[in-house]
Motif scaffolding. Sequence first.
Motif, PDB file in Angstrom:
ATOM      1  N   LEU A 100     -23.629  47.193  35.103  1.00  0.00           N
ATOM      2  CA  LEU A 100     -23.682  47.642  36.488  1.00  0.00           C
ATOM      3  C   LEU A 100     -22.452  47.206  37.278  1.00  0.00           C
ATOM      4  N   SER A 101     -21.840  46.101  36.872  1.00  0.00           N
ATOM      5  CA  SER A 101     -20.648  45.634  37.590  1.00  0.00           C
ATOM      6  C   SER A 101     -19.430  46.490  37.304  1.00  0.00           C
ATOM      7  N   THR A 102     -19.487  47.282  36.223  1.00  0.00           N
ATOM      8  CA  THR A 102     -18.321  48.089  35.839  1.00  0.00           C
ATOM      9  C   THR A 102     -18.619  49.571  35.745  1.00  0.00           C
ATOM     10  N   VAL A 103     -19.863  49.981  35.987  1.00  0.00           N
ATOM     11  CA  VAL A 103     -20.264  51.376  35.777  1.00  0.00           C
ATOM     12  C   VAL A 103     -19.528  52.308  36.734  1.00  0.00           C
ATOM     13  N   SER A 104     -19.230  53.496  36.236  1.00  0.00           N
ATOM     14  CA  SER A 104     -18.602  54.533  37.057  1.00  0.00           C
ATOM     15  C   SER A 104     -19.698  55.331  37.752  1.00  0.00           C
ATOM     16  N   VAL A 105     -19.628  55.383  39.081  1.00  0.00           N
ATOM     17  CA  VAL A 105     -20.631  56.106  39.876  1.00  0.00           C
ATOM     18  C   VAL A 105     -19.998  57.370  40.434  1.00  0.00           C
ATOM     19  N   PRO A 106     -20.592  58.545  40.197  1.00  0.00           N
ATOM     20  CA  PRO A 106     -21.848  58.799  39.497  1.00  0.00           C
ATOM     21  C   PRO A 106     -21.624  59.030  37.999  1.00  0.00           C
ATOM     22  N   SER A 107     -22.641  58.725  37.195  1.00  0.00           N
ATOM     23  CA  SER A 107     -22.597  58.964  35.753  1.00  0.00           C
ATOM     24  C   SER A 107     -24.025  59.162  35.247  1.00  0.00           C
ATOM     25  N   TYR A 108     -24.131  59.856  34.112  1.00  0.00           N
ATOM     26  CA  TYR A 108     -25.429  59.963  33.447  1.00  0.00           C
ATOM     27  C   TYR A 108     -25.680  58.681  32.664  1.00  0.00           C
ATOM     28  N   VAL A 109     -26.852  58.094  32.835  1.00  0.00           N
ATOM     29  CA  VAL A 109     -27.194  56.862  32.127  1.00  0.00           C
ATOM     30  C   VAL A 109     -28.638  56.914  31.652  1.00  0.00           C
ATOM     31  N   MET A 110     -28.934  56.087  30.659  1.00  0.00           N
ATOM     32  CA  MET A 110     -30.313  55.871  30.234  1.00  0.00           C
ATOM     33  C   MET A 110     -30.669  54.421  30.493  1.00  0.00           C
ATOM     34  N   VAL A 111     -31.922  54.200  30.859  1.00  0.00           N
ATOM     35  CA  VAL A 111     -32.415  52.844  31.107  1.00  0.00           C
ATOM     36  C   VAL A 111     -33.742  52.663  30.396  1.00  0.00           C
ATOM     37  N   LEU A 112     -33.832  51.616  29.625  1.00  0.00           N
ATOM     38  CA  LEU A 112     -35.093  51.189  29.036  1.00  0.00           C
ATOM     39  C   LEU A 112     -35.455  49.902  29.753  1.00  0.00           C
ATOM     40  N   GLY A 113     -36.521  49.938  30.559  1.00  0.00           N
ATOM     41  CA  GLY A 113     -36.802  48.782  31.398  1.00  0.00           C
ATOM     42  C   GLY A 113     -38.258  48.435  31.534  1.00  0.00           C
ATOM     43  N   LYS A 114     -38.497  47.204  31.944  1.00  0.00           N
ATOM     44  CA  LYS A 114     -39.861  46.736  32.198  1.00  0.00           C
ATOM     45  C   LYS A 114     -40.207  46.962  33.666  1.00  0.00           C
ATOM     46  N   VAL A 115     -41.461  47.308  33.875  1.00  0.00           N
ATOM     47  CA  VAL A 115     -41.947  47.578  35.228  1.00  0.00           C
ATOM     48  C   VAL A 115     -42.114  46.267  35.990  1.00  0.00           C
ATOM     49  N   ARG A 116     -41.679  46.283  37.232  1.00  0.00           N
ATOM     50  CA  ARG A 116     -41.875  45.148  38.126  1.00  0.00           C
ATOM     51  C   ARG A 116     -42.463  45.653  39.437  1.00  0.00           C
ATOM     52  N   SER A 117     -43.380  44.892  40.003  1.00  0.00           N
ATOM     53  CA  SER A 117     -44.001  45.255  41.277  1.00  0.00           C
ATOM     54  C   SER A 117     -43.873  44.098  42.259  1.00  0.00           C
ATOM     55  N   TYR A 118     -43.650  44.444  43.511  1.00  0.00           N
ATOM     56  CA  TYR A 118     -43.577  43.443  44.570  1.00  0.00           C
ATOM     57  C   TYR A 118     -44.559  43.826  45.659  1.00  0.00           C
ATOM     58  N   GLU A 133     -32.255  47.663  28.274  1.00  0.00           N
ATOM     59  CA  GLU A 133     -31.082  48.366  27.754  1.00  0.00           C
ATOM     60  C   GLU A 133     -30.613  49.347  28.817  1.00  0.00           C
ATOM     61  N   ILE A 134     -29.298  49.533  28.939  1.00  0.00           N
ATOM     62  CA  ILE A 134     -28.728  50.532  29.834  1.00  0.00           C
ATOM     63  C   ILE A 134     -27.392  50.981  29.256  1.00  0.00           C
ATOM     64  N   ASN A 135     -27.209  52.300  29.148  1.00  0.00           N
ATOM     65  CA  ASN A 135     -25.995  52.836  28.537  1.00  0.00           C
ATOM     66  C   ASN A 135     -25.664  54.202  29.126  1.00  0.00           C
ATOM     67  N   TYR A 136     -24.422  54.629  28.923  1.00  0.00           N
ATOM     68  CA  TYR A 136     -24.012  55.973  29.309  1.00  0.00           C
ATOM     69  C   TYR A 136     -24.635  56.993  28.355  1.00  0.00           C
ATOM     70  N   VAL A 137     -24.967  58.166  28.882  1.00  0.00           N
ATOM     71  CA  VAL A 137     -25.379  59.305  28.065  1.00  0.00           C
ATOM     72  C   VAL A 137     -24.664  60.538  28.617  1.00  0.00           C
ATOM     73  N   ASP A 138     -24.920  61.700  28.018  1.00  0.00           N
ATOM     74  CA  ASP A 138     -24.315  62.919  28.550  1.00  0.00           C
ATOM     75  C   ASP A 138     -25.397  63.817  29.139  1.00  0.00           C
ATOM     76  N   GLU A 139     -24.970  64.948  29.679  1.00  0.00           N
ATOM     77  CA  GLU A 139     -25.894  65.848  30.371  1.00  0.00           C
ATOM     78  C   GLU A 139     -26.970  66.395  29.441  1.00  0.00           C
ATOM     79  N   SER A 140     -26.625  66.641  28.182  1.00  0.00           N
ATOM     80  CA  SER A 140     -27.606  67.199  27.249  1.00  0.00           C
ATOM     81  C   SER A 140     -28.763  66.235  27.010  1.00  0.00           C
TER      82      SER A 140
END
Length: 292
Positions: A100-118, A133-140
């Motif tokens: 996230l500190s280096t990501v290009s905005v805007p970009s297609y990304v995938m995120v595998l994450g745990k749910v958090r509630s406040y 996990e978080i990584n770049y993906v493409d439009e397809s």
Amino acid sequence: MVEREVAHRMFAQEFNDSRFNLYSNSSLPGNQEVYSPNFLISPTGLKVNRVFVVGVITEVDRLSDQNGSEKELWRARISDPTGAFTVYAGSYQPEASVFLSTVSVPSYVMVLGKVRSYEPGDGSVYVSLRPEEINYVDESVRDRWIVDTAEMTLERLDAFDRFFSSSIGTEKLMDRIKSCNIPQTLASGMCLSLDYYHKDKEYYDSLKCVLKKALCSIGASLDNPEDEPDYESIVQSILETLDDGGGFDYSKYIGEAVSQKIPQSIADSTLKSLLSKGHIYEPKAGLFKVIH
């Protein structure tokens, strides 16, 4: 060894509509010997502990003043055609924080994450994801995720259709759900959802409209007649020329489109179409950026 929970696919609107947390006994004081996950129950009866998301990262903010410290915290927004997921990554998610500190905005990304509630205590509930996990993906990949997520959501909505179409008797809620030939894995979530959210059939019908719009956003449109210009391709070319990295102003775009003999109404509707498909985004009113 405790197996990780399945990562479910769900759209941002359903995720953000979810308010019901099902806490395990092990999360309560005095029950620390055996780990059991907590779940977020969605309005369609999905019991989620982990979520798989693909979308456009449109915002990234550093919420802490110190880098590399325990207080380091990043917040990002991942948009799909129905809304946006909020993602937080801190010192316990070092790889995600670096991304996230280096990501290009805007970009297609995938995120595998745990749910958090406040739950601040005023009755409201704020849900977010902590990325594993978080990584770049493409439009397809994004388009495939939309199709798969829509299919899975529609299966749950069809189960609610069968439930609301069934005759109302004196049997218990779970017995009525089971009488509709709904699988046990979904039936338990449906029972919890119906008992907590008290949504009616109109709500679930409205979600079907949301699915339709999401699928339309990936470009499932009719071919242009031979005598009609491919306005979308022309506009896309104009936008890429206008956006030098800092975005472009709406009025400047309209002026350029009209100068290329594109009617203003078509220029406006085509821009909105590209926006809904995720080819561009609007970081602030009237300013647009191309997603490469």
